[in-house]
Design a protein around this motif. Structure first.
Motif, short mmCIF file in Angstrom:
data_model
loop_
_atom_site.label_atom_id
_atom_site.label_comp_id
_atom_site.label_asym_id
_atom_site.label_seq_id
_atom_site.Cartn_x
_atom_site.Cartn_y
_atom_site.Cartn_z
N TYR B 265 2.75 -0.83 -5.18
CA TYR B 265 2.54 0.20 -4.32
C TYR B 265 2.98 -0.07 -2.90
N GLY B 266 3.74 0.78 -2.24
CA GLY B 266 4.33 0.35 -0.89
C GLY B 266 3.70 0.95 0.28
N ASN B 267 2.86 1.83 -0.03
CA ASN B 267 1.74 2.38 1.04
C ASN B 267 0.55 2.98 0.51
N GLU B 268 -0.19 3.19 1.49
CA GLU B 268 -1.70 3.67 1.13
C GLU B 268 -1.61 4.74 -0.01
N ALA B 269 -0.59 5.74 0.29
CA ALA B 269 -0.65 6.97 -0.52
C ALA B 269 -0.55 6.45 -1.94
N GLU B 270 0.45 5.67 -2.18
CA GLU B 270 0.73 5.21 -3.58
C GLU B 270 -0.54 4.44 -4.01
N ARG B 271 -0.90 3.61 -3.19
CA ARG B 271 -2.08 2.76 -3.71
C ARG B 271 -3.35 3.95 -4.14
N LEU B 272 -3.39 4.59 -3.30
CA LEU B 272 -4.75 5.53 -3.71
C LEU B 272 -4.32 6.31 -5.05
N SER B 273 -3.15 6.93 -4.99
CA SER B 273 -2.75 7.71 -6.34
C SER B 273 -2.70 6.83 -7.67
N GLY B 274 -2.38 5.60 -7.24
CA GLY B 274 -2.04 4.69 -8.57
C GLY B 274 -3.43 4.43 -9.02
N ARG B 275 -4.38 4.22 -8.02
CA ARG B 275 -5.81 3.77 -8.37
C ARG B 275 -6.44 5.11 -9.10
N LEU B 276 -6.31 6.31 -8.62
CA LEU B 276 -6.72 7.37 -9.23
C LEU B 276 -6.18 7.62 -10.47
N SER B 277 -4.93 7.23 -10.60
CA SER B 277 -4.15 7.73 -11.78
C SER B 277 -4.62 6.90 -13.04
N SER B 278 -5.10 5.57 -12.48
CA SER B 278 -5.58 4.41 -13.58
C SER B 278 -7.04 4.57 -13.84
#
Lengths: 470, 335
Positions: B265-278
């Motif tokens: 992830y390169g930004n907070e949105a990606e971190r959050l969406s990645g975590r939700l996705s997993s």
């Protein structure tokens, strides 16, 4: 279009045949088709009342206005001459002011013009072009002579209607285009973007050009987005731009990106709250400084409004003689200056017969049409003229030529004007025709859309061989 | 791309998706009622209040209408101008956003959204609506799907298109969670058991409103149970309206925008969406039910809001100072 009562001028003959062949039903069907097409495409302007904006289509009259090529060539020469003189005038007025020193135009007229920008004295604009885009209003009188009614040298609008009207006509009357050879108008956007790219401040070959709009609530927003789309450039609002170190940038998802040329559809007053109106939320703080330093160019230049002033308009024929040593090809409408004592006396005496206009208003505002006004309105304008002579001019009511238009139930003659669009860059480009506005209310001389005006497609066509015979 | 433009594309896409899902929810509820025609008035009312609860517009609704009946709820969710989330308002706002970015949307897209807007404001839509709710809601769903098809086929699949995907899948994940939640609020008539006749019919309605009936049936042959339906609509990774599918697409679109591999992830949105996705990938339906279905869905909704806020901060905030240069077209808070 009528040579005499009921006798159509020759270049209208084929057209009238087509319309006469067409049954009422077919005509109505085509009319509904045109209206629906304009509405779905969002070719609208916004009318505000009760705080709720409603979008209306600019009423569109199906019957095109036809201009024979010979007539057009003459107009074209006249317009090219005029814009050349106006650009020379603007250079002069912001530099040596020769025209004032030689007393062709009184210095006071310029100094008191609302849109004169003394802050820009001595400032050099790229390629010495002030007015890049001009929309000059012409009217044709009963004897067939075209007069210039006004030069819109700030942000002339309406060109998108000219282009959309043509699209609609082609969709609805494809066969008619086969019978006439109508000169195409659709190169306008390409010519405009070429022009804008060519005036990039440092001669940058790949300049970033943007269109600056006041926003979607502006009544001309459709046009702004239409032009940006057809030129393939970004449309921005003030808050999209930011100035850092006297350089203009736009805020993108990937950071700040420099901007080189701004086609601004925003008046000078709103461009930069640091320099002009401090309460403007539409502009960009620091923009003027970037412009002054030559880091960005604006089209049109700041300060062109001085050429739009209706008192300065009076002197355009003299400008043409002064700068070009030529006789004006297109005359002005005869104009009285209330600043001149003799003229003022005449205006005050004949107020009820004249059209009186404030020097710096447009869009049909701040004007009196004497013969159609109430006594009280005439009195009010008499007072205004007497109190502030610098700010008013008057013109006789010109009996505008008429063209057939479809009104409620039948085809009737209605008054029209013509606004060609002139692009001034490395060369002068005028797409054939322009926007014909028509006063759809019977007897009305006002073509503004806010006052019952509509528009027509305008066709420049080759002359009929037998034209001379009529 | 301009930050303002990314913002407008994102919201345009969300509003269209929201309008479509509102139509789906109402349609299913109307059909559901047909199965229970002999119910008394109080029972009918119980069918409508959950919609208002699930859409979180309770306060506004009861400030306009004294009670939740079929007429008041359907009108509130379809045409109410004061309701910023009504179908009418959503399409109006989608169009308003489209208007600001007409240089990016294709003419076909614009004409579709514009004619839908003009239709909703016309007498014709009212008379279709009065004649048959089904016809009306179908016309909305069809128009939205037509818009998405036109978008796929006529718009450049670049950055702008990715922002449309972010908006569409964020909204769709949120709405699917709300549709599931309607069922949570829908009380069973006294004497009815979980897994009983009425319960099954209600769960089938939930599937229908997500166009999920056929896909569900192929996977769970011959069985309809609450946990199965919930499992399908939350964790299935191939059905295009399941929450997990939507979050995956959202995550992918975010990574396409940044150009960063989706394993990072390169930004907070990606971190959050990645975590939700997993989380969605590794949760079982048993976990979800033991957490509490309603609580779980609530949590999903607020995590989507967090992703959205972070995304807007990274790519879309474009005002100099909040309040100072307030451009009239400010997107409203998350619904």
């Amino acid at each position: 279009m009528f040579a005499a009562e009921g006798v159509a001028r020759p270049h209208y003959r084929k057209l009238m045949e087509r319309f006469q062949d067409m049954g009422r039903e077919e005509f109505e069907r085509k009319r509904a088709l045109a209206a629906q097409s304009l509405l779905n495409q969002g070719v609208t302007f916004t009318v505000y009342n009760n705080n709720e904006g409603t979008e209306r289509i600019f009423p569109f009259d199906l019957i095109p206005r036809i201009i024979p090529a010979s007539e057009w060539d003459f107009i074209e020469r006249g317009l090219a001459q005029r814009i050349t003189a106006l650009n020379m005038f603007l250079h002069d007025v912001y530099h040596d002011q020769r025209i004032l020193k030689e007393k062709i135009i009184p210095g006071e007229t310029i100094r008191s013009a609302a849109h004169f920008r003394p802050e820009f004295m001595g400032f050099d604009v790229p390629k010495d072009i002030y007015i890049h885009i001009c929309g000059t209003d012409l009217i044709r009188d009963e004897s067939g002579v075209y007069h210039v009614l006004e030069d819109n040298a700030r942000c002339p609008s309406g060109v998108s209607y000219m282009l959309e009207n043509r699209q609609v006509m082609k969709r609805i009357f494809p066969k008619l285009f086969g019978r006439y050879s109508v000169r195409p108008v659709d190169t306008y956007s390409e010519e405009l973007v070429k022009l804008l790219r060519s005036v990039s401040p440092d001669g940058n070959n790949e300049p970033a050009v943007v269109l600056l709009t006041p926003g979607i609530y502006n009544s001309a927003y459709f046009e702004h987005s239409f032009l940006a789309r057809s030129m393939g450039i970004e449309i921005v609002v003030g808050a999209d731009l930011v100035v850092e170190n006297a350089r203009v940038y736009m805020k993108t998802t990937k950071g700040l990106k420099p901007v080189d040329v701004i086609y601004r559809r925003l008046d000078d007053d709103f461009l930069d709250p640091k320099v002009f109106r401090p309460d403007s939320l539409l502009g960009v703080p620091g923009l003027v400084e970037a412009y002054r330093r030559g880091n960005v160019n604006l089209a049109n230049a700041i300060g062109t409004g001085v050429a739009d002033d209706k008192v300065v308009y009076y002197y355009v024929p003299q400008m043409i003689k002064f700068y070009l040593g030529e006789e004006p090809i297109l005359p002005n409408v005869p104009t009285y200056l209330s600043a001149n004592d003799a003229d003022r006396a005449y205006i005050l005496e004949h107020a009820d017969e004249l059209v009186i206009k404030a020097a710096n208003e447009s869009g049909g505002y701040g004007m009196l049409i004497g013969p159609q006004a109430t006594k009280a309105e005439v009195e009010k304008f008499r007072g205004l003229v007497a109190a502030n002579p610098r700010n008013y001019v008057a013109q006789p009511v010109v009996n505008l030529s008429r063209a057939p238009a479809f009104c409620e139930e039948s085809i009737e003659g209605r008054h029209i004007d013509l606004r060609p669009y002139i692009l001034y860059g490395d060369k002068i480009t005028i797409v054939p025709g322009g926007l014909t506005r028509v006063a759809l209310r019977k007897g009305s001389l006002v073509v503004n859309s806010s006052q019952g005006g509509g528009s027509k497609d305008s066709w420049v066509v080759d002359d009929e061989p037998d034209a001379a015979a009529c | 791309m301009l930050r303002r433009v990314a913002d407008a594309l994102y919201w345009m896409s969300r509003y269209i998706e929201r309008a479509e899902n509102n139509a789906r929810i109402l349609d299913v509820n109307i059909q559901l009622l047909l199965d229970f025609e002999n119910q008394n008035e109080a029972a009918v009312r119980r069918h409508w209040e959950p919609i208002i609860n699930s859409l979180e517009d309770r306060e506004l609704f009861f400030s306009i209408h004294p009670e939740a009946t079929a007429e008041t709820v359907v009108d509130f969710v379809s045409f109410e101008k004061k309701n910023p989330n009504s179908i009418y308002s959503c399409i109006g706002r989608a169009r308003e956003n489209a208007r600001t970015v007409r240089e990016l949307v294709s003419s076909e897209m614009w004409e579709q959204i514009n004619s839908l807007y003009l239709y909703l404001g016309s007498e014709r839509s009212r008379s279709v609506f009065a004649g048959s709710g089904y016809e009306f809601f179908k016309s909305i769903v069809d128009a939205s799907q037509l818009f998405q098809g036109i978008t796929d086929a006529t718009m450049n699949h670049g950055e702008g298109w990715d922002f449309l995907q972010v908006g569409k899948y964020t909204e769709r994940a949120d709405r699917t969670s709300r549709i599931l939640d309607v069922k949570y609020h829908l009380l069973l008539p006294t004497g009815e058991k979980v897994g009983g006749n009425v319960d099954v019919v209600q769960w089938l309605a939930v599937l229908k409103s997500c166009s999920a009936m056929e896909a569900y049936r192929k996977l769970y042959v011959g069985q309809v149970a609450p946990w199965m339906v919930a499992e399908f609509l939350i964790t299935n990774d191939t059905f295009p309206r399941s929450i997990r599918f939507c979050v995956n697409r959202l995550d992918l679109a975010l990574h396409r925008i940044s150009g960063i591999s989706h394993t990072h992830y390169g930004n907070e949105a990606e971190r959050l969406s990645g975590r939700l996705s997993s989380d969605l990938a590794y949760s079982t339906i048993a976990d979800i039910f033991s957490f509490g279905l309603h609580q779980y869905l609530d949590r999903i909704q607020s995590r989507l809001v967090e992703v959205s806020k972070a995304m807007l901060k990274t790519y879309c905030d474009w005002m100099e100072e909040e309040g100072k240069m307030h451009y009239p077209l400010k997107s409203p808070a998350e619904a």
